[in-house]
Design an enzyme around this catalytic site. Sequence first.
Site, mmCIF file in Angstrom:
data_model
loop_
_atom_site.group_PDB
_atom_site.id
_atom_site.type_symbol
_atom_site.label_atom_id
_atom_site.label_comp_id
_atom_site.label_asym_id
_atom_site.label_seq_id
_atom_site.Cartn_x
_atom_site.Cartn_y
_atom_site.Cartn_z
ATOM 1 N N GLU A 151 0.834 -1.198 0.000
ATOM 2 C CA GLU A 151 0.000 0.000 0.000
ATOM 3 C C GLU A 151 0.873 1.254 0.000
ATOM 4 O O GLU A 151 0.626 2.206 -0.740
ATOM 5 C CB GLU A 151 -0.924 -0.017 1.219
ATOM 6 C CG GLU A 151 -1.955 1.089 1.229
ATOM 7 C CD GLU A 151 -2.904 0.979 2.410
ATOM 8 O OE1 GLU A 151 -3.758 1.877 2.551
ATOM 9 O OE2 GLU A 151 -2.794 0.015 3.200
ATOM 10 N N ALA A 170 -7.612 2.771 9.242
ATOM 11 C CA ALA A 170 -7.046 1.732 10.098
ATOM 12 C C ALA A 170 -5.526 1.668 10.061
ATOM 13 O O ALA A 170 -4.927 0.993 10.891
ATOM 14 C CB ALA A 170 -7.626 0.362 9.718
ATOM 15 N N SER A 171 -4.874 2.330 9.120
ATOM 16 C CA SER A 171 -3.407 2.265 9.055
ATOM 17 C C SER A 171 -2.850 3.558 8.489
ATOM 18 O O SER A 171 -3.571 4.368 7.892
ATOM 19 C CB SER A 171 -2.947 1.076 8.204
ATOM 20 O OG SER A 171 -3.286 1.278 6.838
ATOM 21 N N THR A 172 -1.553 3.733 8.657
ATOM 22 C CA THR A 172 -0.847 4.862 8.053
ATOM 23 C C THR A 172 0.462 4.353 7.472
ATOM 24 O O THR A 172 1.066 3.418 8.014
ATOM 25 C CB THR A 172 -0.595 5.989 9.068
ATOM 26 O OG1 THR A 172 0.055 7.090 8.416
ATOM 27 C CG2 THR A 172 0.285 5.532 10.220
#
Length: 488
Positions: A168, A198-200
């Site tokens: 990603e 939900a993520s970075t």
Amino acid sequence: MKTKTPWHSGKMICVAVFFIAAIVTLVAIAIVQNKPLEQKYKYGIVLDAGSSHTAMYIYEWPAEKENNTGMVGQRHKCKVKGKGISSYAREVAGAGRSLAMCMEEAKQCIPAAKHQDTPVYLGATAGMRLLMKQDRNSAVKVMEAVQQTLQASPFSYQGARIISGQEEGAFGWITVNYLGKNFQKAAGTMGALDLGGASTQITFVSKETIQSPDNAMEFRLYGNDYQVYTHSFLCYGKDQVLKLALEKKLKSADTSLEDPCFHTGYSEDKLFQKVFDSPCVQAVSTDAMNKSFMHKGSGNFIECQNSIKDIFNFSQCKNSQCSFNGVYQPPVEGTFGAFSAFYFVMNFLNLTGQSLADTKKGMEHYCQTPWNTIVENHPKVDKKYLAEYCFSGTYILTLLENGYNFTSENWKDINFIDKIEGSNAGWSLGYMLNLTNMIPAEAPDTPLMPHGGFVTLMLFLTLFLLILLFLGYTFLGRPSCLPPKEIV
């Protein structure tokens, strides 16, 4: 009396032949070079199945220039109604049905003759990565449901899968540099900062050797080799990190919580289940899950930032340098494009393009603004999202400064961006470019006749014609013989 060279002499015939040939060549080249061609396009579809929502992107590019730099552009975007596909764990069929409306839009947007040649991909990100950890069986069924919907479409189904955090981050880096045409610039590439629900992710080219193999990815693009540092922090997207922050403050016996990250005057009754329904936080008992607490705001930026720092671990680092939670990260360098929630939150707060000091002042002023004033100033914004901007903005600032180690000196190198050249910044375009091999490893061949070469050839032919005209005039005006002088 002078006698001129006859037009049918050898010299004049030779000049005439060259003159006619030059005229024909000039006209032919001009027609071919400037011939209006019917533009034929190819299309590709990527569905970005994020934790909070799914978006469908349609890309197009000229068919005859498929491998040229910067030719792929975004034609259409469709936001799928409802939450992300991971929210359908208890009703998996709904995950597939949710995509139907956008797939219908795709049918209308892309010419029918191109449907069967148009590849369609679905990439699921952190929401599905979390569901896979929490309930693998449900996650598999959700993916099967979306696969069935895409396979039933008239497009060329190329797969649906859960992509890794590193992928990603890397695909987001490819997207921003492809759209910015940085792969063929001597100035270098742009780093990528992505923030979802939900993520970075953080991805950039580092001058120093990357000490952690897990954080290194290599690419060969347009004849250049790149080694990028990339890392994805699962559970540190803006929605999941709010649960982490609330978990730090809440105890199962609490019936009320005063939160400095929410505005003074804000008050909402919430279930413990809304906080503890994620694998990112520690589980609580079933009895506690059914309890509720009153969530009240006190609106204090400094206290909010201190509470957010508690969800980071800055003390443990086995490498020479780390970001947080013991994760290796070399020093940030170069310019960065910060997109997705980074942009949406900071743009709403009107804090893009500010210095670090001004960003902090802006956050302090916004967070201390009473809740009723915030609601009055933004009547069209959903109150759920409106209430979280103080927390989200403070989290972004803390993540960038304390987590990724940006300073007041290089804060200006962060560009909060939504689109580049009309295409949304994000991982989806880089994902499609990678899967279709549309970024060649070697630099594309140069055109047979670039514009500069065409102009030069036209000038040469024109000069040649002028020379032939001069020669023809000279030959026609020159006497072929002179009568003998009379002897007196």
